[in-house]
Design a protein around this motif. Structure first.
Motif, PDB file in Angstrom:
ATOM      1  N   ASN A  45      -8.441  -2.158 -16.293  1.00 52.45           N
ATOM      2  CA  ASN A  45      -8.791  -1.797 -14.913  1.00 52.45           C
ATOM      3  C   ASN A  45      -7.714  -2.257 -13.919  1.00 52.45           C
ATOM      4  N   THR A  46      -6.463  -2.031 -14.269  1.00 48.84           N
ATOM      5  CA  THR A  46      -5.363  -2.534 -13.451  1.00 48.84           C
ATOM      6  C   THR A  46      -4.286  -1.467 -13.293  1.00 48.84           C
ATOM      7  N   VAL A  47      -3.740  -1.400 -12.088  1.00 49.14           N
ATOM      8  CA  VAL A  47      -2.586  -0.552 -11.815  1.00 49.14           C
ATOM      9  C   VAL A  47      -1.447  -1.466 -11.353  1.00 49.14           C
ATOM     10  N   TYR A  48      -0.231  -1.080 -11.725  1.00 46.67           N
ATOM     11  CA  TYR A  48       0.936  -1.901 -11.449  1.00 46.67           C
ATOM     12  C   TYR A  48       1.963  -1.115 -10.643  1.00 46.67           C
ATOM     13  N   LEU A  49       2.802  -1.862  -9.938  1.00 43.51           N
ATOM     14  CA  LEU A  49       3.967  -1.265  -9.279  1.00 43.51           C
ATOM     15  C   LEU A  49       5.154  -2.180  -9.555  1.00 43.51           C
ATOM     16  N   GLN A  50       6.027  -1.729 -10.443  1.00 41.46           N
ATOM     17  CA  GLN A  50       7.249  -2.455 -10.727  1.00 41.46           C
ATOM     18  C   GLN A  50       8.304  -2.020  -9.720  1.00 41.46           C
ATOM     19  N   MET A  51       8.838  -2.998  -8.985  1.00 39.80           N
ATOM     20  CA  MET A  51       9.797  -2.690  -7.926  1.00 39.80           C
ATOM     21  C   MET A  51      11.126  -3.359  -8.256  1.00 39.80           C
ATOM     22  N   ASN A  52      12.139  -2.553  -8.462  1.00 45.28           N
ATOM     23  CA  ASN A  52      13.476  -3.041  -8.772  1.00 45.28           C
ATOM     24  C   ASN A  52      14.450  -2.676  -7.662  1.00 45.28           C
ATOM     25  N   SER A  53      15.597  -3.334  -7.657  1.00 45.91           N
ATOM     26  CA  SER A  53      16.650  -3.052  -6.664  1.00 45.91           C
ATOM     27  C   SER A  53      16.077  -3.039  -5.256  1.00 45.91           C
ATOM     28  N   LEU A  54      15.310  -4.040  -4.948  1.00 45.33           N
ATOM     29  CA  LEU A  54      14.632  -4.077  -3.649  1.00 45.33           C
ATOM     30  C   LEU A  54      15.617  -4.169  -2.501  1.00 45.33           C
ATOM     31  N   LYS A  55      15.238  -3.532  -1.393  1.00 42.43           N
ATOM     32  CA  LYS A  55      16.052  -3.487  -0.187  1.00 42.43           C
ATOM     33  C   LYS A  55      15.272  -4.093   0.974  1.00 42.43           C
ATOM     34  N   PRO A  56      15.949  -4.589   1.991  1.00 42.67           N
ATOM     35  CA  PRO A  56      15.226  -5.128   3.157  1.00 42.67           C
ATOM     36  C   PRO A  56      14.242  -4.121   3.751  1.00 42.67           C
ATOM     37  N   GLU A  57      14.564  -2.846   3.695  1.00 42.50           N
ATOM     38  CA  GLU A  57      13.663  -1.840   4.259  1.00 42.50           C
ATOM     39  C   GLU A  57      12.401  -1.626   3.422  1.00 42.50           C
ATOM     40  N   ASP A  58      12.314  -2.273   2.258  1.00 44.60           N
ATOM     41  CA  ASP A  58      11.080  -2.243   1.469  1.00 44.60           C
ATOM     42  C   ASP A  58      10.069  -3.279   1.968  1.00 44.60           C
ATOM     43  N   THR A  59      10.471  -4.111   2.903  1.00 46.16           N
ATOM     44  CA  THR A  59       9.582  -5.132   3.445  1.00 46.16           C
ATOM     45  C   THR A  59       8.368  -4.485   4.113  1.00 46.16           C
ATOM     46  N   ALA A  60       7.176  -4.889   3.673  1.00 48.80           N
ATOM     47  CA  ALA A  60       5.937  -4.302   4.188  1.00 48.80           C
ATOM     48  C   ALA A  60       4.752  -4.989   3.513  1.00 48.80           C
ATOM     49  N   VAL A  61       3.576  -4.690   4.014  1.00 50.54           N
ATOM     50  CA  VAL A  61       2.358  -5.016   3.284  1.00 50.54           C
ATOM     51  C   VAL A  61       2.067  -3.840   2.360  1.00 50.54           C
ATOM     52  N   TYR A  62       1.863  -4.139   1.099  1.00 44.62           N
ATOM     53  CA  TYR A  62       1.619  -3.104   0.099  1.00 44.62           C
ATOM     54  C   TYR A  62       0.135  -3.073  -0.248  1.00 44.62           C
ATOM     55  N   TYR A  63      -0.420  -1.860  -0.249  1.00 41.29           N
ATOM     56  CA  TYR A  63      -1.840  -1.651  -0.517  1.00 41.29           C
ATOM     57  C   TYR A  63      -2.006  -0.749  -1.729  1.00 41.29           C
ATOM     58  N   CYS A  64      -2.963  -1.081  -2.580  1.00 40.47           N
ATOM     59  CA  CYS A  64      -3.348  -0.112  -3.592  1.00 40.47           C
ATOM     60  C   CYS A  64      -4.610   0.607  -3.123  1.00 40.47           C
ATOM     61  N   ALA A  65      -4.778   1.803  -3.627  1.00 41.72           N
ATOM     62  CA  ALA A  65      -5.874   2.651  -3.187  1.00 41.72           C
ATOM     63  C   ALA A  65      -6.379   3.486  -4.344  1.00 41.72           C
ATOM     64  N   ALA A  66      -7.658   3.793  -4.305  1.00 43.78           N
ATOM     65  CA  ALA A  66      -8.299   4.615  -5.328  1.00 43.78           C
ATOM     66  C   ALA A  66      -8.935   5.825  -4.671  1.00 43.78           C
ATOM     67  N   GLY A  67      -8.732   6.983  -5.289  1.00 50.84           N
ATOM     68  CA  GLY A  67      -9.306   8.199  -4.738  1.00 50.84           C
ATOM     69  C   GLY A  67      -9.683   9.170  -5.825  1.00 50.84           C
ATOM     70  N   THR A  68     -10.573  10.093  -5.486  1.00 50.81           N
ATOM     71  CA  THR A  68     -10.984  11.117  -6.441  1.00 50.81           C
ATOM     72  C   THR A  68     -10.119  12.366  -6.335  1.00 50.81           C
ATOM     73  N   VAL A  69      -9.136  12.337  -5.448  1.00 47.84           N
ATOM     74  CA  VAL A  69      -8.205  13.448  -5.332  1.00 47.84           C
ATOM     75  C   VAL A  69      -7.451  13.637  -6.645  1.00 47.84           C
ATOM     76  N   LEU A  70      -7.185  14.861  -7.002  1.00 54.89           N
ATOM     77  CA  LEU A  70      -6.370  15.119  -8.183  1.00 54.89           C
ATOM     78  C   LEU A  70      -4.928  14.742  -7.903  1.00 54.89           C
ATOM     79  N   ASN A  71      -4.267  14.170  -8.902  1.00 56.74           N
ATOM     80  CA  ASN A  71      -2.926  13.625  -8.716  1.00 56.74           C
ATOM     81  C   ASN A  71      -1.936  14.670  -8.218  1.00 56.74           C
ATOM     82  N   GLY A  72      -2.095  15.910  -8.634  1.00 54.11           N
ATOM     83  CA  GLY A  72      -1.151  16.947  -8.241  1.00 54.11           C
ATOM     84  C   GLY A  72      -1.565  17.740  -7.021  1.00 54.11           C
ATOM     85  N   ALA A  73      -2.648  17.340  -6.379  1.00 52.58           N
ATOM     86  CA  ALA A  73      -3.180  18.110  -5.255  1.00 52.58           C
ATOM     87  C   ALA A  73      -2.337  17.936  -4.002  1.00 52.58           C
ATOM     88  N   VAL A  74      -2.309  18.969  -3.197  1.00 49.98           N
ATOM     89  CA  VAL A  74      -1.675  18.876  -1.890  1.00 49.98           C
ATOM     90  C   VAL A  74      -2.430  17.833  -1.069  1.00 49.98           C
TER      91      VAL A  74
END
Length: 127
Positions: A77-106
């Motif tokens: 029950n876990t999702v991951y985000l591996q972040m490499n080659s980080l840049k100063p502009e990547d600075t932010a609060v990161y949120y995970c989210a769950a939705g019933t939207v289809l992954n390929g949907a507009v």
């Protein structure tokens, strides 16, 4: 209903790496498309990456493509985000989210497509 808790944020130098985790409660984790978003001070929340229910397809924002990798483990029950080659502009609060939207949907890269959110984890990249 699903509850999400992010972890793994912190302070890292430019060029470094971090791995974020998002643990979900409930027995329906595998029925959700999972996404990562981020929000920097004074800016709108923006899409980073999303992954399909089975974990067999993923989409990325152009700004992170080839540097970030999203993955999931439905047994944990876990999702991951591996972040490499980080840049100063990547600075932010990161949120995970769950939705019933289809992954390929507009619209699957918009926050409105996701009904469940974690509390966020701060990522700071120093130059």
């Amino acid at each position: 209903q699903v509850q999400l808790v992010e972890s793994g944020g912190g302070l890292v130098q430019a060029g470094g790496s971090l791995r974020l985790s998002c643990a979900a409660s409930g027995r329906t984790f595998s029925s959700y498309t999972m996404g990562w978003f981020r929000q920097a001070p004074g800016k709108e929340r923006e899409f980073v990456a999303r992954i399909s229910r089975a974990g067999d397809s993923a989409y990325y924002a152009m700004s992170v493509k080839a540097r970030f990798t999203i993955s999931r483990d439905n047994a944990k029950n876990t999702v991951y985000l591996q972040m490499n080659s980080l840049k100063p502009e990547d600075t932010a609060v990161y949120y995970c989210a769950a939705g019933t939207v289809l992954n390929g949907a507009v619209g699957a890269d918009t926050p409105l497509a996701y009904a469940h959110w974690g509390q966020g984890t701060q990522v700071t990249v120093s130059s």
